[in-house]
Design a protein around this motif. Sequence first.
Motif, PDB file in Angstrom:
ATOM      1  N   ILE A   1     -16.803  27.255 -35.925  1.00 27.42           N
ATOM      2  CA  ILE A   1     -18.840  27.428 -35.745  1.00 27.42           C
ATOM      3  C   ILE A   1     -19.694  26.514 -36.410  1.00 27.42           C
ATOM      4  O   ILE A   1     -19.937  25.501 -34.991  1.00 27.42           O
ATOM      5  CB  ILE A   1     -18.553  28.742 -36.278  1.00 27.42           C
ATOM      6  CG1 ILE A   1     -17.963  30.065 -36.048  1.00 27.42           C
ATOM      7  CG2 ILE A   1     -20.736  28.975 -36.042  1.00 27.42           C
ATOM      8  CD1 ILE A   1     -17.861  31.137 -37.220  1.00 27.42           C
ATOM      9  N   VAL A   2     -19.304  25.692 -37.055  1.00 27.27           N
ATOM     10  CA  VAL A   2     -20.380  24.344 -37.375  1.00 27.27           C
ATOM     11  C   VAL A   2     -19.753  23.511 -36.504  1.00 27.27           C
ATOM     12  O   VAL A   2     -21.182  23.034 -36.192  1.00 27.27           O
ATOM     13  CB  VAL A   2     -19.922  24.371 -39.015  1.00 27.27           C
ATOM     14  CG1 VAL A   2     -20.090  23.116 -39.166  1.00 27.27           C
ATOM     15  CG2 VAL A   2     -20.444  25.291 -39.733  1.00 27.27           C
ATOM     16  N   ALA A   3     -19.500  22.838 -36.658  1.00 25.44           N
ATOM     17  CA  ALA A   3     -17.934  21.695 -35.107  1.00 25.44           C
ATOM     18  C   ALA A   3     -19.375  22.456 -34.027  1.00 25.44           C
ATOM     19  O   ALA A   3     -19.799  21.643 -33.701  1.00 25.44           O
ATOM     20  CB  ALA A   3     -16.856  21.507 -35.267  1.00 25.44           C
ATOM     21  N   ALA A   4     -19.093  24.099 -33.514  1.00 20.33           N
ATOM     22  CA  ALA A   4     -19.097  23.904 -32.192  1.00 20.33           C
ATOM     23  C   ALA A   4     -20.992  23.520 -32.462  1.00 20.33           C
ATOM     24  O   ALA A   4     -21.831  22.902 -31.732  1.00 20.33           O
ATOM     25  CB  ALA A   4     -19.188  24.952 -31.637  1.00 20.33           C
ATOM     26  N   LEU A   5     -21.754  24.056 -33.121  1.00 19.93           N
ATOM     27  CA  LEU A   5     -23.013  23.846 -33.103  1.00 19.93           C
ATOM     28  C   LEU A   5     -23.624  22.708 -33.789  1.00 19.93           C
ATOM     29  O   LEU A   5     -24.510  22.485 -33.090  1.00 19.93           O
ATOM     30  CB  LEU A   5     -23.909  25.142 -34.844  1.00 19.93           C
ATOM     31  CG  LEU A   5     -23.594  26.923 -34.908  1.00 19.93           C
ATOM     32  CD1 LEU A   5     -23.868  27.264 -35.982  1.00 19.93           C
ATOM     33  CD2 LEU A   5     -24.246  27.150 -33.167  1.00 19.93           C
ATOM     34  N   GLU A   6     -22.830  21.933 -33.620  1.00 24.96           N
ATOM     35  CA  GLU A   6     -23.390  20.462 -34.204  1.00 24.96           C
ATOM     36  C   GLU A   6     -22.789  19.832 -33.167  1.00 24.96           C
ATOM     37  O   GLU A   6     -24.027  18.947 -32.226  1.00 24.96           O
ATOM     38  CB  GLU A   6     -22.299  19.585 -35.892  1.00 24.96           C
ATOM     39  CG  GLU A   6     -22.212  20.427 -37.054  1.00 24.96           C
ATOM     40  CD  GLU A   6     -21.333  19.819 -37.808  1.00 24.96           C
ATOM     41  OE1 GLU A   6     -21.405  19.606 -38.795  1.00 24.96           O
ATOM     42  OE2 GLU A   6     -20.261  19.239 -37.212  1.00 24.96           O
ATOM     43  N   ALA A   7     -21.602  20.295 -31.717  1.00 22.42           N
ATOM     44  CA  ALA A   7     -22.059  19.674 -30.610  1.00 22.42           C
ATOM     45  C   ALA A   7     -23.028  19.449 -30.069  1.00 22.42           C
ATOM     46  O   ALA A   7     -23.702  19.158 -29.305  1.00 22.42           O
ATOM     47  CB  ALA A   7     -20.642  20.244 -30.323  1.00 22.42           C
ATOM     48  N   GLU A   8     -23.546  21.284 -30.052  1.00 24.13           N
ATOM     49  CA  GLU A   8     -24.741  21.588 -29.012  1.00 24.13           C
ATOM     50  C   GLU A   8     -26.074  20.475 -29.932  1.00 24.13           C
ATOM     51  O   GLU A   8     -26.694  20.052 -29.062  1.00 24.13           O
ATOM     52  CB  GLU A   8     -24.821  23.157 -28.990  1.00 24.13           C
ATOM     53  CG  GLU A   8     -25.713  23.325 -29.010  1.00 24.13           C
ATOM     54  CD  GLU A   8     -25.837  23.391 -27.640  1.00 24.13           C
ATOM     55  OE1 GLU A   8     -27.303  23.306 -26.602  1.00 24.13           O
ATOM     56  OE2 GLU A   8     -24.952  23.535 -26.629  1.00 24.13           O
ATOM     57  N   ALA A   9     -25.885  20.120 -31.096  1.00 28.04           N
ATOM     58  CA  ALA A   9     -27.040  19.246 -31.295  1.00 28.04           C
ATOM     59  C   ALA A   9     -26.924  18.032 -30.793  1.00 28.04           C
ATOM     60  O   ALA A   9     -28.290  18.013 -30.160  1.00 28.04           O
ATOM     61  CB  ALA A   9     -27.423  20.110 -33.294  1.00 28.04           C
ATOM     62  N   ALA A  10     -25.883  17.965 -31.259  1.00 27.67           N
ATOM     63  CA  ALA A  10     -25.802  16.088 -31.214  1.00 27.67           C
ATOM     64  C   ALA A  10     -26.076  16.213 -29.148  1.00 27.67           C
ATOM     65  O   ALA A  10     -27.099  15.363 -28.905  1.00 27.67           O
ATOM     66  CB  ALA A  10     -24.515  16.062 -30.801  1.00 27.67           C
ATOM     67  N   VAL A  11     -26.225  16.866 -28.165  1.00 29.39           N
ATOM     68  CA  VAL A  11     -25.791  17.356 -26.657  1.00 29.39           C
ATOM     69  C   VAL A  11     -27.510  17.408 -26.018  1.00 29.39           C
ATOM     70  O   VAL A  11     -28.187  16.603 -25.162  1.00 29.39           O
ATOM     71  CB  VAL A  11     -24.730  18.007 -26.107  1.00 29.39           C
ATOM     72  CG1 VAL A  11     -25.770  18.667 -24.758  1.00 29.39           C
ATOM     73  CG2 VAL A  11     -23.694  18.182 -25.544  1.00 29.39           C
ATOM     74  N   ARG A  12     -28.243  17.588 -27.564  1.00 34.41           N
ATOM     75  CA  ARG A  12     -29.113  18.140 -27.533  1.00 34.41           C
ATOM     76  C   ARG A  12     -30.195  16.852 -27.717  1.00 34.41           C
ATOM     77  O   ARG A  12     -31.627  16.636 -27.928  1.00 34.41           O
ATOM     78  CB  ARG A  12     -29.936  19.206 -27.563  1.00 34.41           C
ATOM     79  CG  ARG A  12     -29.603  20.906 -27.137  1.00 34.41           C
ATOM     80  CD  ARG A  12     -30.372  22.049 -27.456  1.00 34.41           C
ATOM     81  NE  ARG A  12     -29.401  22.583 -26.969  1.00 34.41           N
ATOM     82  CZ  ARG A  12     -30.009  24.200 -26.909  1.00 34.41           C
ATOM     83  NH1 ARG A  12     -31.315  24.289 -26.895  1.00 34.41           N
ATOM     84  NH2 ARG A  12     -29.924  24.453 -26.035  1.00 34.41           N
ATOM     85  N   GLY A  13     -29.519  15.561 -28.276  1.00 31.25           N
ATOM     86  CA  GLY A  13     -30.205  14.355 -28.504  1.00 31.25           C
ATOM     87  C   GLY A  13     -30.863  14.569 -30.359  1.00 31.25           C
ATOM     88  O   GLY A  13     -31.315  13.694 -30.681  1.00 31.25           O
TER      89      GLY A  13
END
Length: 138
Positions: free
Chosen positions: A84-96
């Motif tokens: 879950i944490v990794a998926a949320l981190e990936a979303e944060a990275a995609v958003r810059g």
Amino acid sequence: MRPGIGDADFALALAVRWRVFVEEQGVPADLEHDAADAASAHVLAEVASEVVGTGRLVFDPHGARIGRVSVLPDFRHRGIGSQIVAALEAEAAVRGFAEVTLHAQTYVQELYDKNGYAVSGPTFQEAGIDHVPMIKQL
């Protein structure tokens, strides 16, 4: 892991959060669901088509903050929280975003330690539970 969930899936996420935070941990019901939910990115974790975990990524003036990470008791210690944490981190990275923060309940701080987070301030109480602020550079 299902990111970008819609209204029906959001109800499933709220059901997991209710069981974990309100029923299990005794968080007051009026504190569990808040205005930040509407503007947050959410993910669902599933095992055999059953929703067993969730988390959200809040975007505010301070940046991106992970929150409401919850996994049903029978599915803990299987790496689902880390996914879950990794998926949320990936979303944060995609958003810059270059970093992510969170408020870890102290009893699960080790989960975040193992995922590269560092304590960024003193322990505090939130909803009657000890928390510690943490940060990770992406």
